[in-house]
Design an enzyme around this catalytic site. Structure first.
Site, PDB file in Angstrom:
ATOM      1  N   TYR A 150       0.956  -1.244   0.021  1.00 49.29           N
ATOM      2  CA  TYR A 150       0.055   0.304  -0.194  1.00 49.29           C
ATOM      3  C   TYR A 150       0.527   1.034   0.184  1.00 49.29           C
ATOM      4  CZ  TYR A 150      -3.773  -3.441   0.857  1.00 49.29           C
ATOM      5  OH  TYR A 150      -4.680  -4.190   1.277  1.00 49.29           O
ATOM      6  N   SER A 151       0.308   1.749  -0.890  1.00 53.24           N
ATOM      7  CA  SER A 151       1.276   3.661  -1.141  1.00 53.24           C
ATOM      8  C   SER A 151       0.918   4.489   0.161  1.00 53.24           C
ATOM      9  CB  SER A 151       0.904   4.187  -1.906  1.00 53.24           C
ATOM     10  OG  SER A 151       1.697   3.775  -3.455  1.00 53.24           O
ATOM     11  N   CYS A 327      -0.768   8.002  -9.849  1.00 59.52           N
ATOM     12  CA  CYS A 327      -0.957   6.870  -9.496  1.00 59.52           C
ATOM     13  C   CYS A 327      -2.426   6.432  -9.088  1.00 59.52           C
ATOM     14  CB  CYS A 327      -0.170   7.359  -7.558  1.00 59.52           C
ATOM     15  SG  CYS A 327      -0.540   5.404  -7.089  1.00 59.52           S
ATOM     16  N   GLU A 367       3.193   4.514 -11.158  1.00 62.16           N
ATOM     17  CA  GLU A 367       2.635   3.690  -9.985  1.00 62.16           C
ATOM     18  C   GLU A 367       1.483   3.041 -10.017  1.00 62.16           C
ATOM     19  OE1 GLU A 367       2.641   3.266  -6.168  1.00 62.16           O
ATOM     20  OE2 GLU A 367       4.557   2.503  -6.361  1.00 62.16           O
ATOM     21  N   TYR A 369      -1.577   0.069 -10.571  1.00 63.99           N
ATOM     22  CA  TYR A 369      -2.469  -1.826 -10.297  1.00 63.99           C
ATOM     23  C   TYR A 369      -3.836  -1.530 -10.845  1.00 63.99           C
ATOM     24  CZ  TYR A 369      -4.147   2.196  -6.947  1.00 63.99           C
ATOM     25  OH  TYR A 369      -5.265   2.997  -6.510  1.00 63.99           O
TER      26      TYR A 369
END
Length: 369
Positions: A150-151, A327, A367, A369
């Protein structure tokens, strides 16, 4: 070809003949004049007659070009103080949940929670890094659950400013599979259900891709969807809510945040305070896909909002001190490519090649996902 903002600044060594007050002859005075963003050929002479009152004055100037020394960039990834993988899955750090709050409205499509864990300074992370979380319990094979990354959503000082906590922004994952069964994400539900005082197994910190640029005068463009806002909250807290002896942000931070509904907007009140505090240094634009449209009636996704500022963004991307961070969900980058391809082409630039050069220079950081 990569454009550079370090354009040649010509130095004009002008020998100007002016009338002397004590003699009819002309005295010569030499001055140096700096001109911005203009390029000349080397060793060109210009001669021009101008009149001062009734007297003619001849100005003769030689123009030469000198390329200023380029400032050496310092790679954010070479910082010896950046620690990675201090804690690993077999020996994680055991923190405690200090608080856990739902930060989306009750009518939002899905829940997002902001949570703070103790680290006692033992997990020394930087803005832009991530940590791993190992949910309690075992999987269907009887083994411990695998970690999920997790960021980090807090600055290195943490939400309490004492460098002893770390914060996350987590969306509860619940979906219906092909068989019609409701499936709950193991780690996200574990985290969203945590109560204050509960133990949390933490690994890391990890990652250098999303570290902040070192230049306090940089333009930082942040593109986020949903919980992809996490690393940018950490950036912005350091920029606008904290005081540091060796860092004071004087550049431009421009945030684009995409969410489905207004009730899904994250940290809106914090960003409003930042805007009030530093109106010249912070810009924020929201893209609310289910509620907003553009002039063509198209849903307002993050790339749709960015398209409204496309030319301004392109001009910023030509500069050596502009850094883009992205992100969130996969597919973001393609939408932004679609905007930039035609703009770059107008300047005779292949956008995909230019983007590769930006990435090499650590100015394009992704980044997803």
């Amino acid at each position: 070809m990569r454009l550079s903002s370090n354009l040649i600044h010509p130095i004009l060594n002008a020998s100007v003949s002016l009338p002397s007050s004590t003699s009819s002859s002309l005295t010569t005075r030499t001055s140096t004049v700096y001109s911005e963003r203009v390029s000349f050929s080397k060793n060109i002479f210009y001669s021009r007659n101008v009149y001062v009152g009734k007297k003619m004055v001849q100005i003769r100037a030689q123009v030469t070009t000198e390329t200023p020394a380029k400032v050496q960039k310092v790679s954010k990834k070479d910082d010896e103080g950046v620690i990675v993988n201090k804690f690993k899955p077999k020996e994680p750090y055991i923190g405690k949940c200090l608080l856990n709050s739902k930060i989306t409205a009750d009518d939002a499509p899905g829940e997002t929670w902001h949570m703070v864990f103790t680290t006692e300074g033992e997990v020394p992370y930087r803005e832009g890094q991530s940590i791993g979380i190992i949910a309690d319990g075992i999987d269907k094979n009887g083994k411990p659950h695998k970690l999920r990354l997790y960021s980090i959503a807090s600055s290195a000082l943490g939400d309490f400013g004492n460098s002893k906590t770390v914060s996350l922004c987590v969306k509860r994952l619940v979906y219906t599979n092909d068989k019609g069964e409701i499936v709950k994400g193991v780690c996200s539900n574990f985290l969203c259900d945590l109560k204050p005082g509960a133990d949390v197994k933490i690994t890391g910190p990890v990652g250098k891709e999303m570290l902040m640029p070192k230049d306090p005068n940089a333009t930082v463009i942040m593109l986020a969807t949903g919980t992809g806002i996490a690393p940018f909250r950490s950036f912005l807290w350091k920029m606008f809510f904290e005081k540091h002896e060796n860092y004071k942000f004087n550049g431009l931070a421009w945030l684009f945040l995409g969410v489905p509904t207004t009730s899904s907007l994250l940290y809106k009140e914090e960003f409003a305070k930042m805007k009030e505090k530093a109106p010249e240094n912070f810009r924020v634009d929201y893209a609310v896909s289910r509620e907003q449209t553009n002039d063509k009636g198209e849903k307002m996704y993050i790339q749709t909002r960015m398209a409204q500022y496309a030319e301004e963004l392109w001009e910023l991307l030509k500069k050596d001190n502009t850094y883009v961070y992205m992100c969130g969900l996969k597919g973001m980058e393609k939408g932004i490519d679609d905007i930039m391809v035609s703009l770059a082409a107008k300047d005779g630039i292949d956008w995909l090649e230019y983007r590769r050069q930006l990435k090499k220079a650590e100015q394009w950081n992704v980044e997803v996902y």
